[in-house]
Design a protein around this motif. Structure first.
Motif, PDB file in Angstrom:
ATOM      1  N   ASP A 197       0.824  -1.211   0.000  1.00  0.00           N
ATOM      2  CA  ASP A 197       0.000   0.000   0.000  1.00  0.00           C
ATOM      3  C   ASP A 197       0.859   1.262   0.000  1.00  0.00           C
ATOM      4  OD1 ASP A 197      -2.349  -1.487  -0.016  1.00  0.00           O
ATOM      5  OD2 ASP A 197      -2.691  -1.281   2.149  1.00  0.00           O
ATOM      6  N   ARG A 198       1.909   1.271   0.818  1.00  0.00           N
ATOM      7  CA  ARG A 198       2.765   2.460   0.883  1.00  0.00           C
ATOM      8  C   ARG A 198       3.498   2.652  -0.449  1.00  0.00           C
ATOM      9  NH1 ARG A 198       4.796   5.972   5.017  1.00  0.00           N
ATOM     10  NH2 ARG A 198       3.145   5.035   6.230  1.00  0.00           N
ATOM     11  N   TRP A 199       3.965   1.554  -1.034  1.00  0.00           N
ATOM     12  CA  TRP A 199       4.634   1.645  -2.334  1.00  0.00           C
ATOM     13  C   TRP A 199       3.641   2.130  -3.393  1.00  0.00           C
ATOM     14  CZ3 TRP A 199       6.699  -3.280  -5.261  1.00  0.00           C
ATOM     15  CH2 TRP A 199       7.351  -2.889  -6.439  1.00  0.00           C
ATOM     16  N   ASN A 200       2.432   1.607  -3.383  1.00  0.00           N
ATOM     17  CA  ASN A 200       1.418   1.988  -4.351  1.00  0.00           C
ATOM     18  C   ASN A 200       1.056   3.470  -4.235  1.00  0.00           C
ATOM     19  OD1 ASN A 200      -0.345   1.144  -6.523  1.00  0.00           O
ATOM     20  ND2 ASN A 200      -2.032   1.459  -5.082  1.00  0.00           N
ATOM     21  N   ASP A 201       1.201   4.037  -3.041  1.00  0.00           N
ATOM     22  CA  ASP A 201       0.957   5.473  -2.836  1.00  0.00           C
ATOM     23  C   ASP A 201       1.928   6.330  -3.655  1.00  0.00           C
ATOM     24  OD1 ASP A 201      -1.117   4.956  -1.084  1.00  0.00           O
ATOM     25  OD2 ASP A 201       0.070   5.336   0.716  1.00  0.00           O
ATOM     26  N   LYS A 202       3.054   5.773  -4.033  1.00  0.00           N
ATOM     27  CA  LYS A 202       4.078   6.503  -4.802  1.00  0.00           C
ATOM     28  C   LYS A 202       3.862   6.383  -6.310  1.00  0.00           C
ATOM     29  CE  LYS A 202       6.188   7.213  -0.918  1.00  0.00           C
ATOM     30  NZ  LYS A 202       5.507   8.204  -0.128  1.00  0.00           N
ATOM     31  N   LYS A 203       2.803   5.733  -6.714  1.00  0.00           N
ATOM     32  CA  LYS A 203       2.523   5.495  -8.128  1.00  0.00           C
ATOM     33  C   LYS A 203       2.583   6.807  -8.910  1.00  0.00           C
ATOM     34  CE  LYS A 203      -0.567   2.602 -10.746  1.00  0.00           C
ATOM     35  NZ  LYS A 203      -1.744   1.761 -10.629  1.00  0.00           N
ATOM     36  N   GLY A 204       3.297   6.773 -10.032  1.00  0.00           N
ATOM     37  CA  GLY A 204       3.406   7.942 -10.888  1.00  0.00           C
ATOM     38  C   GLY A 204       4.631   8.803 -10.623  1.00  0.00           C
TER      39      GLY A 204
END
Length: 87
Positions: free
Chosen positions: A58-65
């Protein structure tokens, strides 16, 4: 030094911390590292019983883009903060 050299040095230096950062700080460091080295999340979200894996994903996915270079700059800055706080 180049951005990659600064990033590698920060990644090495953070391993030498004498005190353990908080779980939230470690998650942020992990997410920035993964975004810097892999890019956007590229694996399925872990199952419901893998709480640690889900938190990391989830934390990694928050950095998407965020671009790899920008993530490296953010990682270096955050690692420097942690090194000053915990060394």
């Amino acid at each position: 030094m180049t951005l990659d050299q600064d990033f590698d040095k920060a990644a090495d230096d953070v391993k030498e911390l004498t005190k353990r950062p908080t779980d939230d700080e470690l998650l942020e460091l992990y997410a920035l590292f993964k975004q810097s080295t892999v890019g956007d999340v590229n694996v399925d979200r872990p199952g419901m019983f893998d709480l640690k894996g889900k938190a990391k994903w989830d934390r990694w996915n928050d950095k998407k883009g965020v671009s790899k270079d920008e993530a490296k700059k953010l990682y270096i800055s955050y690692a420097t903060e942690l090194i000053a706080k915990y060394k």
